[in-house]
Design a protein around this motif. Sequence first.
Motif, mmCIF file in Angstrom:
data_model
loop_
_atom_site.group_PDB
_atom_site.id
_atom_site.type_symbol
_atom_site.label_atom_id
_atom_site.label_comp_id
_atom_site.label_asym_id
_atom_site.label_seq_id
_atom_site.Cartn_x
_atom_site.Cartn_y
_atom_site.Cartn_z
ATOM 1 N N GLY A 1 0.836 -1.192 0.000
ATOM 2 C CA GLY A 1 0.000 0.000 0.000
ATOM 3 C C GLY A 1 0.870 1.241 0.000
ATOM 4 O O GLY A 1 1.906 1.276 0.672
ATOM 5 N N ASP B 1 -4.867 1.504 1.368
ATOM 6 C CA ASP B 1 -4.499 1.091 0.009
ATOM 7 C C ASP B 1 -4.064 -0.373 -0.023
ATOM 8 O O ASP B 1 -4.408 -1.117 -0.954
ATOM 9 C CB ASP B 1 -3.374 1.991 -0.502
ATOM 10 C CG ASP B 1 -3.069 1.774 -1.974
ATOM 11 O OD1 ASP B 1 -4.026 1.692 -2.776
ATOM 12 O OD2 ASP B 1 -1.893 1.663 -2.333
ATOM 13 N N LYS C 1 -8.279 5.470 -5.489
ATOM 14 C CA LYS C 1 -6.876 5.437 -5.886
ATOM 15 C C LYS C 1 -6.245 6.816 -6.078
ATOM 16 O O LYS C 1 -5.045 6.915 -6.297
ATOM 17 C CB LYS C 1 -6.721 4.659 -7.194
ATOM 18 C CG LYS C 1 -7.209 3.229 -7.145
ATOM 19 C CD LYS C 1 -6.392 2.378 -6.199
ATOM 20 C CE LYS C 1 -5.019 2.103 -6.716
ATOM 21 N NZ LYS C 1 -4.260 1.174 -5.845
ATOM 22 N N SER D 1 -2.955 7.911 -4.148
ATOM 23 C CA SER D 1 -1.761 7.066 -4.130
ATOM 24 C C SER D 1 -1.279 6.809 -5.557
ATOM 25 O O SER D 1 -2.086 6.576 -6.452
ATOM 26 C CB SER D 1 -2.051 5.728 -3.442
ATOM 27 O OG SER D 1 -3.024 4.997 -4.140
#
Length: 408
Positions: free
Chosen positions: A42, A61, A378, A381
């Motif tokens: 992550g 994540d 998302k 990240s």
Amino acid sequence: MFNRLRLAPLTGVLILTILACAGSNSAQKQPTLPDNVVTAMGEAPIYQGDLALARNKALKDAKLNAIRKLVGEQITEKSGVSDGQSLGSKLYGKTDSFVKKYDIISEEQWKLDTQDMIRLNVRCEVEATKLSTAVDALLDDVGNPRIAVLVQTVVNGKSYPIGSATNIAEAELIEKLRAKGNKVVDSSQLTALLKKNPSLAKLDLTSVEEGSPLLTLAQDSGAEVLIIAKVTTTDQKPVVLPGGKKTDFLSSAATGPYRIIQLWGDGKIFGSGSLEGRGADITQEVSREQAVKDWANLVSVKVGKQIKDEWFKLTEQNTVILKFKGLGLEDAINFKNDLLEYTSVKQINDRKTEMNGSEWELTYPGKESMFAEELMYKKDSSFRFLSSKTLNINSSKRGVVEIDFKNK
């Protein structure tokens, strides 16, 4: 003494051999991770030195990536689609409810351009039964779309417009589809929408094209698929038995074409055909009614099969239009590459790329709402614009997602 001394080295070799074999067997028998345990990475940006917030985002994540893997495997196994991981997008917002416990195995910090980032390696234990139940529900939802039905009916020369309370063909087809487990939009929703624009009921369903107000009508009802059809009854000549005697039964035929239209993305027609139903009775009126019912039953069987055969294929290769502004050419190229690497987008066709407004055509396994949801999960990240831009989703409807980028 000599014999004892000769045996000693042999005994030592034997012991070493046994220990080596035991060690080998022990290595082979080391326990592997259970099916419901997966290790995932992550990542997240570190804003203003807030490491705790970044760590929480990276953990989220990692959980998401763990669920993506397990969901993808289950969907592929249960449905046979080639890209089960992508179809699972709808479940990704529920990662915390699926992950029973987790362990952070490692943590590191690094830079993406000038942006400080954190990366976690996390082992997640997932509640297998809960996840499996959710996957089953998802497959039922994705593989069984909401259907709107519009049928123009002509019985003995009399026309019954779509949405009419006396339109027996439309009502019968809806009933047959529901009886076979299909999710059909309540006809009252369509009728209410038709009352706002009565002229739509008179449109020729055999010539419905992209952009037709009937497609918008069906979309407004919440449907994902539209079935349009037109059926006409024709009285048949009396049956004559050998010897010239006429029977007491009167017969009728109900004939007409149908189309199945996808109501998101590019509005693809993915099924069509024409069928004939037959009916017989001692009265001509009932024979016509029976013929219409037979036609509706035949269409429901054919349509149901065509939808099941094609639907997963369609959801894997759906078209989503992405409109955005606020990115220069270099950032737009990076954004395109990031979409292909970090999301379920499979292909991007560039319609136009400009600072004041760009438009891309994406191939994506799901509706535009699923793509928008995945972007939300998302966007904090891995994307290369993180150090200088923020992403905002303005709208998501009818196959189009609109976003903009703003400077930090």
